[in-house]
Design a protein around this motif. Structure first.
Motif, PDB file in Angstrom:
ATOM      1  N   GLN A   1     -12.856   0.535  20.469  1.00 52.43           N
ATOM      2  CA  GLN A   1     -13.734  -0.464  19.569  1.00 52.43           C
ATOM      3  C   GLN A   1     -14.788  -0.014  18.991  1.00 52.43           C
ATOM      4  OE1 GLN A   1     -13.144  -3.948  21.438  1.00 52.43           O
ATOM      5  NE2 GLN A   1     -14.076  -5.042  19.904  1.00 52.43           N
TER       6      GLN A   1
ATOM      7  N   ILE B   1     -13.687   2.270  16.101  1.00 54.53           N
ATOM      8  CA  ILE B   1     -13.066   1.570  15.012  1.00 54.53           C
ATOM      9  C   ILE B   1     -14.131   0.678  14.131  1.00 54.53           C
ATOM     10  CG2 ILE B   1     -11.505  -0.333  14.421  1.00 54.53           C
ATOM     11  CD1 ILE B   1      -9.677   0.966  16.660  1.00 54.53           C
TER      12      ILE B   1
ATOM     13  N   MET C   1      -8.253  -3.806   2.399  1.00 55.59           N
ATOM     14  CA  MET C   1      -7.501  -2.779   2.204  1.00 55.59           C
ATOM     15  C   MET C   1      -6.274  -3.196   0.897  1.00 55.59           C
ATOM     16  SD  MET C   1      -7.745   0.090   3.400  1.00 55.59           S
ATOM     17  CE  MET C   1      -9.611   0.119   3.072  1.00 55.59           C
ATOM     18  N   LEU C   2      -6.150  -4.329   1.104  1.00 45.15           N
ATOM     19  CA  LEU C   2      -4.924  -4.742   0.221  1.00 45.15           C
ATOM     20  C   LEU C   2      -5.619  -4.956  -1.486  1.00 45.15           C
ATOM     21  CD1 LEU C   2      -2.865  -7.208   2.028  1.00 45.15           C
ATOM     22  CD2 LEU C   2      -2.247  -4.935   1.292  1.00 45.15           C
TER      23      LEU C   2
ATOM     24  N   LEU D   1     -10.300  -7.171   7.144  1.00 43.03           N
ATOM     25  CA  LEU D   1     -10.184  -5.891   6.919  1.00 43.03           C
ATOM     26  C   LEU D   1      -8.813  -5.242   6.116  1.00 43.03           C
ATOM     27  CD1 LEU D   1     -10.944  -2.694   7.753  1.00 43.03           C
ATOM     28  CD2 LEU D   1      -9.657  -3.314   9.795  1.00 43.03           C
ATOM     29  N   ILE D   2      -7.930  -6.284   6.632  1.00 43.10           N
ATOM     30  CA  ILE D   2      -6.341  -5.884   6.080  1.00 43.10           C
ATOM     31  C   ILE D   2      -6.652  -6.567   4.775  1.00 43.10           C
ATOM     32  CG2 ILE D   2      -4.071  -6.747   5.938  1.00 43.10           C
ATOM     33  CD1 ILE D   2      -4.210  -7.368   8.875  1.00 43.10           C
TER      34      ILE D   2
ATOM     35  N   LEU E   1      -5.710  -7.708  14.565  1.00 41.51           N
ATOM     36  CA  LEU E   1      -5.320  -9.005  14.553  1.00 41.51           C
ATOM     37  C   LEU E   1      -4.629  -9.793  15.488  1.00 41.51           C
ATOM     38  CD1 LEU E   1      -5.538 -11.627  12.478  1.00 41.51           C
ATOM     39  CD2 LEU E   1      -3.340 -10.614  11.443  1.00 41.51           C
TER      40      LEU E   1
ATOM     41  N   SER F   1     -10.706  -9.221  11.325  1.00 42.85           N
ATOM     42  CA  SER F   1      -9.535  -8.160  11.086  1.00 42.85           C
ATOM     43  C   SER F   1      -8.723  -8.691   9.871  1.00 42.85           C
ATOM     44  CB  SER F   1      -8.484  -8.247  12.254  1.00 42.85           C
ATOM     45  OG  SER F   1      -8.504  -9.610  13.056  1.00 42.85           O
ATOM     46  N   LEU F   2      -8.829  -9.779   9.504  1.00 46.21           N
ATOM     47  CA  LEU F   2      -8.126 -10.449   8.223  1.00 46.21           C
ATOM     48  C   LEU F   2      -8.751  -9.815   7.175  1.00 46.21           C
ATOM     49  CD1 LEU F   2      -6.951 -13.966   8.884  1.00 46.21           C
ATOM     50  CD2 LEU F   2      -5.494 -12.125   8.334  1.00 46.21           C
TER      51      LEU F   2
ATOM     52  N   PRO G   1      -9.084  -1.182  -2.020  1.00 39.65           N
ATOM     53  CA  PRO G   1      -8.982  -0.062  -0.947  1.00 39.65           C
ATOM     54  C   PRO G   1      -9.900   0.790  -1.352  1.00 39.65           C
ATOM     55  CG  PRO G   1      -7.259   0.130  -2.635  1.00 39.65           C
ATOM     56  CD  PRO G   1      -7.945  -1.261  -2.886  1.00 39.65           C
TER      57      PRO G   1
ATOM     58  N   MET H   1     -13.219 -12.721  15.546  1.00 39.88           N
ATOM     59  CA  MET H   1     -12.731 -11.425  15.256  1.00 39.88           C
ATOM     60  C   MET H   1     -11.583 -11.528  14.481  1.00 39.88           C
ATOM     61  SD  MET H   1     -14.861  -9.562  16.571  1.00 39.88           S
ATOM     62  CE  MET H   1     -14.154  -7.897  16.468  1.00 39.88           C
ATOM     63  N   ILE H   2     -10.693 -12.437  14.650  1.00 37.09           N
ATOM     64  CA  ILE H   2      -9.360 -12.683  13.838  1.00 37.09           C
ATOM     65  C   ILE H   2      -9.821 -12.731  12.237  1.00 37.09           C
ATOM     66  CG2 ILE H   2      -7.644 -14.453  13.382  1.00 37.09           C
ATOM     67  CD1 ILE H   2      -7.995 -15.474  16.023  1.00 37.09           C
TER      68      ILE H   2
ATOM     69  N   VAL I   1     -15.740   3.058  11.654  1.00 39.33           N
ATOM     70  CA  VAL I   1     -14.743   3.488  10.751  1.00 39.33           C
ATOM     71  C   VAL I   1     -14.478   2.457   9.700  1.00 39.33           C
ATOM     72  CG1 VAL I   1     -12.318   3.997  10.276  1.00 39.33           C
ATOM     73  CG2 VAL I   1     -13.588   5.183  12.011  1.00 39.33           C
TER      74      VAL I   1
ATOM     75  N   ALA J   1     -14.665 -18.385  18.240  1.00 41.72           N
ATOM     76  CA  ALA J   1     -13.285 -18.097  18.802  1.00 41.72           C
ATOM     77  C   ALA J   1     -12.514 -17.362  17.562  1.00 41.72           C
ATOM     78  CB  ALA J   1     -12.588 -19.297  19.214  1.00 41.72           C
ATOM     79  N   TYR J   2     -12.873 -17.745  16.432  1.00 44.31           N
ATOM     80  CA  TYR J   2     -11.810 -17.221  15.148  1.00 44.31           C
ATOM     81  C   TYR J   2     -12.601 -16.102  14.508  1.00 44.31           C
ATOM     82  CZ  TYR J   2      -9.639 -21.690  15.280  1.00 44.31           C
ATOM     83  OH  TYR J   2      -8.948 -22.762  15.778  1.00 44.31           O
TER      84      TYR J   2
ATOM     85  N   LEU K   1       0.779  -1.230   0.139  1.00 38.77           N
ATOM     86  CA  LEU K   1       0.135   0.031  -0.046  1.00 38.77           C
ATOM     87  C   LEU K   1       0.769   1.243  -0.021  1.00 38.77           C
ATOM     88  CD1 LEU K   1      -2.618  -1.112   2.653  1.00 38.77           C
ATOM     89  CD2 LEU K   1      -2.905  -0.827   0.313  1.00 38.77           C
TER      90      LEU K   1
ATOM     91  N   THR L   1     -15.257   2.645   5.680  1.00 39.68           N
ATOM     92  CA  THR L   1     -14.266   2.531   4.674  1.00 39.68           C
ATOM     93  C   THR L   1     -14.501   1.165   3.999  1.00 39.68           C
ATOM     94  OG1 THR L   1     -13.001   2.931   6.588  1.00 39.68           O
ATOM     95  CG2 THR L   1     -11.829   2.306   4.501  1.00 39.68           C
TER      96      THR L   1
ATOM     97  N   HIS M   1      -7.205 -15.584  21.478  1.00 39.81           N
ATOM     98  CA  HIS M   1      -7.689 -17.126  21.061  1.00 39.81           C
ATOM     99  C   HIS M   1      -7.049 -18.020  22.096  1.00 39.81           C
ATOM    100  CE1 HIS M   1      -9.080 -20.070  18.470  1.00 39.81           C
ATOM    101  NE2 HIS M   1      -7.988 -20.735  18.462  1.00 39.81           N
TER     102      HIS M   1
END
Lengths: 312, 465
Positions: free
Chosen positions: B375, B378, B428-429, B424-425, A116, B421-422, B432, B417-418, B381, B414-415, A98, B385, A123
């Protein structure tokens, strides 16, 4: 007076930890003009990896350890290596693609990486959300008193924090001021495209910056975990923001500024808590934000920052 | 004046006659009547939304799905209001939850203290007016101080700085001394000032409340509760708008990353201030708020938010805001008041966030400061986005998607929020510019006429007798 000196020692101690993290923020901002939101979480990973390493090597019932300083060195080395690698990986995978896009995308990606790391840490297979105690005794005699002059008590951990920070700062200034890589780093942070024209491999320098910053953050995490012996996946949030405020206070982009800002912020925090009675400790976490707003209103370029003139 | 249509259009006779709408001619009446009638679709759709909401409420859906619908409603309001600040005005604000908190508490406190079952609209109104008065006096005092600073600066440039430092030192010493002893020092002017304001506020509310209560009973019962809700929502929105003003003014000259952190910091200061104030419940918050948010209120508010932000963004004022975003110096050189437009975006975005906060408080029945942290900011946001900066329909779409997604991922709790966030990333990649890339979903002809294409809706002024 003795109380003032005591608060001074405390303030310098916590300020040094903020300074170590702030240096990472400021170096990354200097080269990339990016606020690495994930930096506070790398601080957390440093502490977490140290705890996990101590457990894996069997150092946790600390009495079993035969050579305490060697054990500490091993744990520190593992933590620094892992965090350096993590910083490198984050830059490579999340920020480099980026680099030529608008800045807001990198900002949001940084937030994503931060989330993350936090949720990954929560976890249960990795760490779990509950705080776990850190064996402060891993540092031999950490809680003992080193010496006492008058009424001022200097505990061993405070002394260690100050000495380690001093050593790391001297090493950093040597790297940045006396080596060719440091020269390249300064060139890239001064003017990115011209540095590339001068034959500097900017990608490599940026990776180097990230690794350096992450290593310092890992050390800060280890020291913080020894000072306040508890590790949890969200411990990087507040020190991370405070370190950012310290970096802005000192002038973001300036390493000296980051160090001075960190120390000043630590001192201000401890003084306000110490002298303002019960209401002060309630506002402890808010002080950093008030300082931030104040500095952004009064002198946004910070104490040591350079004033960028906006060209039309 | 051409005598026949066929003079201008050769094929005019072959065209079907222009459909005359069965509306009265308003071209010679007042502009308000014209505006109201031209915008008749808005109240009609609003009534439709409220009716559907009412029916949904009565339909007794499973509470799990009800909860998701409610969350979608909140997120729509928050995302659309943030889109105005982040997308159209280009000011990357990470502090939206702070405005929501202000709105929530501004609605929760009078709802609990002055109108337990929302039967006392005038009492709530009196309370909010008193708050406004006190804030006005405090703001006036602040303005007076700034005025004095400006005057002393005329005498010598360094003078205000020196005086301010002396004053700050005096205040700090005073605060430290107060913390150490019980009797406040006699020169604690500032604490007296705060105490005076508090006293005025207490006097205003305590003297007026009984009268307000009896007056409220004169209002017909059926509109008492809706009126009270309206006053609470408006009060929450206006308090949040004042907070938006307070946040927007100092951060004017900050850009990009600095602005993000400054808004984050200000939202955290708001949250910590609420957390440390006993009348607002401290860290435990306020409980016992009557539950008054229904689908009708929530989706009606969401609809109005969308309409308001839409009408602002795609209007000349909105164009000015976008111009300030695109190139502030060029906009200033064309004569656009950058300060005014940036602050306008913040204030209006904060207003609707406050309404969302008030609805939230009236739904959750209790508010704690921890639910308005970083939190939540975000999360909003990310919604804005994901939808694409500068697109209102994108914000709504992303709000819906990002409310349903965590619930859909609940089996792998359990997974969850992971993956979030993945996502989200990855987003963006890979893309975007967001889902809609800054464009809107609605068909073109509903947008204001920018292209040379003719509008096929008959405008009232063009109807001839």
């Amino acid at each position: 007076m003795a109380e003032f000196l005591q608060q001074l020692i405390n303030g310098l101690s916590i300020g040094s930890i903020y300074a170590l993290i702030a240096v990472g923020y400021t170096m990354v901002y200097g080269v990339l003009q990016l606020i690495n939101f994930a930096h506070g979480d790398i601080f957390m990973v440093g502490a977490m990896v140290a705890l996990v390493a101590a457990r894996t090597f069997g150092f946790i019932p600390v009495e079993n350890v035969s050579h305490p300083w060697l054990a500490l060195a091993a744990v520190t080395a593992v933590s620094l290596l892992v965090c350096g690698g993590l910083g490198f990986a984050v830059e490579r995978l999340a920020y480099r693609p980026l680099r030529d896009k608008p800045r807001i995308n990198s900002l949001i990606t940084a937030i994503g990486v931060s989330l993350l790391l936090e949720y990954g840490g929560q976890h249960k297979k990795v760490f779990g959300p509950t705080p776990q105690p850190f064996p402060a005794d891993l540092v031999p005699g950490a809680s003992t008193q080193l010496f006492a002059i008058g009424g001022v008590v200097v505990s061993q951990i405070d002394a260690i924090v100050l000495v380690v920070t001093l050593f790391l700062m001297l090493t950093l200034s040597y790297i940045v001021l006396r080596t060719r890589t440091g020269l390249a780093l300064r060139a890239v942070s001064h003017r990115f495209d011209t540095a590339a024209l001068m034959g500097i491999n900017t990608d490599r320098i940026i990776s180097f910056t990230f690794v350096l910053g992450s290593t310092l953050a890992a050390m800060a995490g280890l020291l913080y975990a020894v000072k306040y012996p508890s590790v949890n996946p969200l411990m990087g949030l507040l020190p991370g923001v405070k370190a950012f405020v310290a970096a802005v206070l000192g002038g973001i982009g300036s390493i000296t500024g980051a160090v001075v800002g960190g120390l000043v912020l630590g001192l201000v925090e401890v003084m306000v808590v110490g002298y303002m009675g019960p209401s002060g400790s309630q506002y402890k976490d808010g002080i950093a934000f008030v300082v931030l707003i104040a500095i952004l209103l009064v002198k946004p370029s910070g104490l040591f920052g350079r004033n960028a003139i906006e060209k039309v | 004046m051409p005598s026949k249509k066929s003079d201008i259009l050769p094929h005019a006779d072959a065209l079907p006659p222009a459909p005359l709408p069965a509306l009265p001619v308003l071209s010679d009446k007042s502009g308000w009547g014209q505006a109201l009638l031209a915008n008749w679709s808005i109240p009609v759709v609003l009534l439709l939304v409220v009716a559907i909401g009412y029916l949904l409420e009565k339909a007794n859906i499973k509470s799990y799905y009800q909860r998701i619908l409610i969350l979608i409603g909140f997120n729509i309001i928050l995302a659309v209001s943030l889109q105005l600040i982040n997308g159209f005005s280009g000011q990357f604000s990470l502090g939206h939850a702070g405005f929501m908190a202000v709105g929530a508490y501004a609605a929760a406190y009078p709802a609990i203290s002055y109108s337990a079952r929302l039967t006392n609209p005038l009492g709530v109104l009196l309370y909010l007016v008193s708050v406004l008065l006190v804030i006005g006096i405090a703001a006036g005092a602040l303005w007076g101080i700034l005025f004095l600073i400006r005057r002393t600066r005329l005498a010598h440039p360094a003078l205000p700085g020196i005086l301010l430092l002396m004053l700050a030192a005096w205040l700090l010493v005073d605060w430290a001394a107060t913390a150490r002893s019980d009797t406040p020092p006699w020169w604690a002017v500032w604490s007296r000032g705060v105490a005076a304001l508090r006293g005025l506020f207490g006097w205003l509310t305590s003297h007026g409340q009984p009268g307000a209560r009896t007056l409220s009973l004169k209002i017909p019962e059926i509109i008492r509760q809706p009126l009270c809700m309206l006053v609470l929502l408006a009060g929450g929105g206006c308090s949040a708008a004042v907070a938006g003003l307070v946040v927007g003014l100092p951060t004017l000259r900050l850009r990009g990353d600095y602005l993000a952190i400054a808004t984050l910091g200000l939202a955290e200061i708001i949250r910590i201030a609420i957390q440390n104030s006993e009348p607002l419940g401290g860290a435990l918050g306020l409980t016992g708020i009557p539950k008054a948010t229904t689908f009708a209120w929530l989706y009606g508010a969401a609809f109005l938010t969308t309409i308001a932000v839409w009408r602002l963004a795609y209007s000349p004022r909105g164009r000015a805001i976008v111009a300030v975003r695109d190139n502030e110096i060029a906009a200033a050189s064309v004569g656009i008041d950058t300060t005014r437009h940036k602050v306008l975006a913040f204030t209006i975005g904060a207003f609707f966030a406050g309404i969302a906060g008030a609805l939230y408080a009236l739904h959750e029945r209790s508010v704690t400061p921890s639910s308005f942290g970083v939190q939540r900011s975000i999360e909003i946001v990310v919604m804005v986005t994901l939808g694409g900066l500068g697109s209102i329909s994108g914000a709504i779409l992303a709000a819906v998607v990002l409310t349903i997604l965590p619930e859909a991922l609940r089996p792998i709790e359990a997974y969850r929020m992971i993956i979030y966030s993945l996502l989200l990333i990855g987003m963006m990649l890979v893309r975007p510019q967001g889902l809609l890339g800054g464009r809107e979903l609605w068909p073109r002809r509903w947008r204001p006429n920018r292209s040379p294409q003719p509008v096929d809706r008959p405008r009232v002024t063009e109807v001839t007798r």
